[in-house]
Design an enzyme around this catalytic site. Structure first.
Site, PDB file in Angstrom:
ATOM      1  N   CYS A  10     -32.835  21.770 -32.569  1.00  0.00           N
ATOM      2  CA  CYS A  10     -32.599  22.540 -33.800  1.00  0.00           C
ATOM      3  C   CYS A  10     -31.522  21.915 -34.683  1.00  0.00           C
ATOM      4  O   CYS A  10     -31.314  22.366 -35.815  1.00  0.00           O
ATOM      5  CB  CYS A  10     -32.234  23.975 -33.454  1.00  0.00           C
ATOM      6  SG  CYS A  10     -33.396  24.683 -32.287  1.00  0.00           S
ATOM      7  N   HIS A  32     -29.356  27.000 -39.258  1.00  0.00           N
ATOM      8  CA  HIS A  32     -30.577  27.075 -38.456  1.00  0.00           C
ATOM      9  C   HIS A  32     -30.933  28.546 -38.229  1.00  0.00           C
ATOM     10  O   HIS A  32     -30.075  29.364 -37.916  1.00  0.00           O
ATOM     11  CB  HIS A  32     -30.358  26.358 -37.123  1.00  0.00           C
ATOM     12  CG  HIS A  32     -31.439  26.612 -36.144  1.00  0.00           C
ATOM     13  ND1 HIS A  32     -32.766  26.475 -36.462  1.00  0.00           N
ATOM     14  CD2 HIS A  32     -31.403  27.034 -34.853  1.00  0.00           C
ATOM     15  CE1 HIS A  32     -33.488  26.793 -35.414  1.00  0.00           C
ATOM     16  NE2 HIS A  32     -32.693  27.133 -34.425  1.00  0.00           N
ATOM     17  N   ASN A  51     -38.020  31.279 -35.139  1.00  0.00           N
ATOM     18  CA  ASN A  51     -37.205  30.077 -34.991  1.00  0.00           C
ATOM     19  C   ASN A  51     -38.133  28.866 -34.977  1.00  0.00           C
ATOM     20  O   ASN A  51     -38.879  28.668 -34.018  1.00  0.00           O
ATOM     21  CB  ASN A  51     -36.422  30.192 -33.678  1.00  0.00           C
ATOM     22  CG  ASN A  51     -35.605  28.951 -33.359  1.00  0.00           C
ATOM     23  OD1 ASN A  51     -35.742  27.920 -33.993  1.00  0.00           O
ATOM     24  ND2 ASN A  51     -34.755  29.073 -32.344  1.00  0.00           N
TER      25      ASN A  51
HETATM   26  N1  ACO Z   1     -38.854  42.747 -25.482  1.00  0.00           N
HETATM   27  C1  ACO Z   1     -38.298  43.721 -24.739  1.00  0.00           C
HETATM   28  N2  ACO Z   1     -37.354  43.486 -23.808  1.00  0.00           N
HETATM   29  C2  ACO Z   1     -36.970  42.214 -23.635  1.00  0.00           C
HETATM   30  C3  ACO Z   1     -37.529  41.158 -24.375  1.00  0.00           C
HETATM   31  C4  ACO Z   1     -38.526  41.448 -25.311  1.00  0.00           C
HETATM   32  N3  ACO Z   1     -39.108  40.509 -26.082  1.00  0.00           N
HETATM   33  N4  ACO Z   1     -36.938  40.000 -23.970  1.00  0.00           N
HETATM   34  C5  ACO Z   1     -36.046  40.333 -23.007  1.00  0.00           C
HETATM   35  N5  ACO Z   1     -36.073  41.667 -22.813  1.00  0.00           N
HETATM   36  C6  ACO Z   1     -35.304  42.458 -21.871  1.00  0.00           C
HETATM   37  C7  ACO Z   1     -34.776  41.661 -20.700  1.00  0.00           C
HETATM   38  O1  ACO Z   1     -35.757  41.507 -19.713  1.00  0.00           O
HETATM   39  C8  ACO Z   1     -33.633  42.515 -20.250  1.00  0.00           C
HETATM   40  O2  ACO Z   1     -34.148  43.539 -19.471  1.00  0.00           O
HETATM   41  P1  ACO Z   1     -33.339  44.058 -18.168  1.00  0.00           P
HETATM   42  O3  ACO Z   1     -32.030  44.570 -18.719  1.00  0.00           O
HETATM   43  O4  ACO Z   1     -34.247  45.081 -17.624  1.00  0.00           O
HETATM   44  O5  ACO Z   1     -33.168  42.849 -17.301  1.00  0.00           O
HETATM   45  C9  ACO Z   1     -33.098  43.122 -21.534  1.00  0.00           C
HETATM   46  O6  ACO Z   1     -34.148  42.958 -22.523  1.00  0.00           O
HETATM   47  C10 ACO Z   1     -31.854  42.462 -22.032  1.00  0.00           C
HETATM   48  O7  ACO Z   1     -32.052  41.069 -22.003  1.00  0.00           O
HETATM   49  P2  ACO Z   1     -30.982  40.090 -22.561  1.00  0.00           P
HETATM   50  O8  ACO Z   1     -31.502  38.681 -22.473  1.00  0.00           O
HETATM   51  O9  ACO Z   1     -29.667  40.382 -21.950  1.00  0.00           O
HETATM   52  O10 ACO Z   1     -30.998  40.581 -24.076  1.00  0.00           O
HETATM   53  P3  ACO Z   1     -30.056  40.172 -25.224  1.00  0.00           P
HETATM   54  O11 ACO Z   1     -29.513  41.372 -25.858  1.00  0.00           O
HETATM   55  O12 ACO Z   1     -29.106  39.090 -24.828  1.00  0.00           O
HETATM   56  O13 ACO Z   1     -31.084  39.555 -26.266  1.00  0.00           O
HETATM   57  C11 ACO Z   1     -31.836  37.416 -27.005  1.00  0.00           C
HETATM   58  C12 ACO Z   1     -31.891  38.442 -25.907  1.00  0.00           C
HETATM   59  C13 ACO Z   1     -32.481  38.000 -28.270  1.00  0.00           C
HETATM   60  C14 ACO Z   1     -32.643  36.195 -26.585  1.00  0.00           C
HETATM   61  C15 ACO Z   1     -30.374  37.079 -27.277  1.00  0.00           C
HETATM   62  O14 ACO Z   1     -29.714  36.688 -26.096  1.00  0.00           O
HETATM   63  C16 ACO Z   1     -30.255  35.984 -28.254  1.00  0.00           C
HETATM   64  O15 ACO Z   1     -30.514  36.191 -29.410  1.00  0.00           O
HETATM   65  N6  ACO Z   1     -29.818  34.795 -27.823  1.00  0.00           N
HETATM   66  C17 ACO Z   1     -29.800  33.654 -28.661  1.00  0.00           C
HETATM   67  C18 ACO Z   1     -30.954  32.862 -28.267  1.00  0.00           C
HETATM   68  C19 ACO Z   1     -31.622  32.188 -29.397  1.00  0.00           C
HETATM   69  O16 ACO Z   1     -31.529  32.503 -30.552  1.00  0.00           O
HETATM   70  N7  ACO Z   1     -32.371  31.231 -28.959  1.00  0.00           N
HETATM   71  C20 ACO Z   1     -33.143  30.484 -29.823  1.00  0.00           C
HETATM   72  C21 ACO Z   1     -33.093  29.157 -29.306  1.00  0.00           C
HETATM   73  S1  ACO Z   1     -31.670  28.334 -29.908  1.00  0.00           S
HETATM   74  C22 ACO Z   1     -32.374  27.194 -30.667  1.00  0.00           C
HETATM   75  O17 ACO Z   1     -32.695  27.378 -31.762  1.00  0.00           O
HETATM   76  C23 ACO Z   1     -32.875  26.024 -29.893  1.00  0.00           C
END
Ligand code: ACO
Length: 313
Positions: free
Chosen positions: A114, A240, A270
């Site tokens: 990215c 990004h 993304n």
């Molecule tokens: N729908 C519903 N529930 C979900 C989903 C979904 N799509 N995905 C995960 N969950 C659940 C998980 O299983 C977890 O359940 P549990 O508590 O029963 O185990 C719960 O939601 C919380 O999961 P977390 O991963 O802790 O959720 P978080 O609030 O951290 O949000 C997210 C996840 C959106 C990925 C966040 O961590 C984030 O935005 N991180 C940045 C990652 C990013 O932007 N990556 C892109 C790649 S970077 C780049 O560009 C290369």
């Protein structure tokens, strides 16, 4: 300062639009969860026959037309991608053939995930400054078919990404401000995929979130310091487009209104290296990015990598 002037932009999205509701029909997820956590509402995935190359060619054609630059004037075609259709030839070489760029054009791909488009801009500037290219214009692309790396049964990753391509035509501008700052924290665990043992994209979402919010504000300040500019002197901040909450947290750390940061992940998800040039193209075509304005672009992602540069519109 020998910066880069942005002369034209283009973008190309594939035809298959997938909304959050579409995902909720096959996965244990919901529009509310995805929207609240990420800001993403829909994304586009390649349909049959659509490839990273076809998207790149579509975006590149528009950018050349927008810039009023003929294919024969392009000395460099550089594509940022981590999801090229094949390992070889480089995606940029296929763009060269499709657009009829001269055989004297240097064509190459770079993979900085990215951060790729920002790294490609700095690479283009250095090569243009080197004076050895056959033409004064560089075609800089970000093109991704991330759907080829997605596990569509993994709700924690597949809802976050989209396919797409963006393109920019740039040339050196002795009056344009320039500064570039990059960083790498080699880590094969936090965000990885596409290998024999890990064919699908996998990540520790929380770790990526923390990494982005920690490094990007420092990177933005370092770019400004290097250029001797303040944030007020920058007209647009184009980061990004991974996640709206990441952008809002970065804005808060920089004590800036979130509205100063362009956001379009709601429409595209993304798209990795394509997200910044797609944003620049939207802004330009909407009349938001005007000639003479200064843009600060910053990318962050797998590697882990990050980087920021300035652009003169
Ligand atoms: N729908 C519903 N529930 C979900 C989903 C979904 N799509 N995905 C995960 N969950 C659940 C998980 O299983 C977890 O359940 P549990 O508590 O029963 O185990 C719960 O939601 C919380 O999961 P977390 O991963 O802790 O959720 P978080 O609030 O951290 O949000 C997210 C996840 C959106 C990925 C966040 O961590 C984030 O935005 N991180 C940045 C990652 C990013 O932007 N990556 C892109 C790649 S970077 C780049 O560009 C290369």
């Amino acid at each position: 300062m020998n910066g880069l002037q942005l002369l034209g932009t283009g973008r190309c999205l594939p035809s298959r639009r997938v909304t959050n509701e579409d995902f909720a029909r096959t996965l244990d997820t919901s529009d509310a969860w995805i929207t609240e956590r990420t800001g993403i509402r829909q994304r586009y995935f390649c349909a049959e026959g659509e490839t990273a190359v076809s998207l790149a060619v579509g975006a590149a054609r528009q950018a050349l037309e927008d810039a009023g630059v003929q294919p024969g004037q392009v000395g460099l075609c550089i594509a940022a991608t981590f999801t090229a259709d094949r390992r070889t030839p480089a995606l940029a070489c296929e763009v060269q053939a499709a657009l009829g760029l001269p055989q004297t054009t240097l064509c190459l791909d770079i993979n900085a995930a990215c951060t790729g488009f920002v790294a490609a801009l700095e690479t283009a500037r250095c090569l243009l400054l080197g004076g050895q290219l056959a033409g004064p214009y560089a075609l800089v692309l970000g093109a991704e078919k991330i759907s080829s790396l997605l596990d569509f049964s993994d709700r924690s990753t597949c809802v976050l990404f989209g396919d797409g391509a963006g393109a920019a035509v740039v040339r050196l501008d002795p009056q344009a401000p320039w500064a570039a700052v990059f960083g790498t924290r080699g880590d094969g665990q936090v965000l990885h995929g596409g290998g024999p043992e890990d064919p699908y994209l996998a990540m520790d979402g929380r770790a990526v979130f923390r990494f982005a919010v920690e490094t990007v504000p420092v990177c933005i300040r370092a770019v400004l310091d290097k250029a001797g500019l303040t944030l007020d002197a920058v007209d647009h901040l184009v980061l990004h487009q991974a996640n709206s909450r990441i952008i809002h947290s970065i804005a808060k750390k920089l004590e800036q209104a979130p509205a100063r940061f362009y956001e379009n992940m709601q429409r595209y998800g993304n798209t990795s290296a394509a997200s910044i040039p797609i944003a620049l193209d939207e802004m330009r075509r909407a009349g938001q990015l005007c000639p003479g304005q200064t843009v600060l672009c910053a990318g962050f992602g797998a590697g882990l990598t990050w980087g920021g540069v300035l652009l003169r519109a």
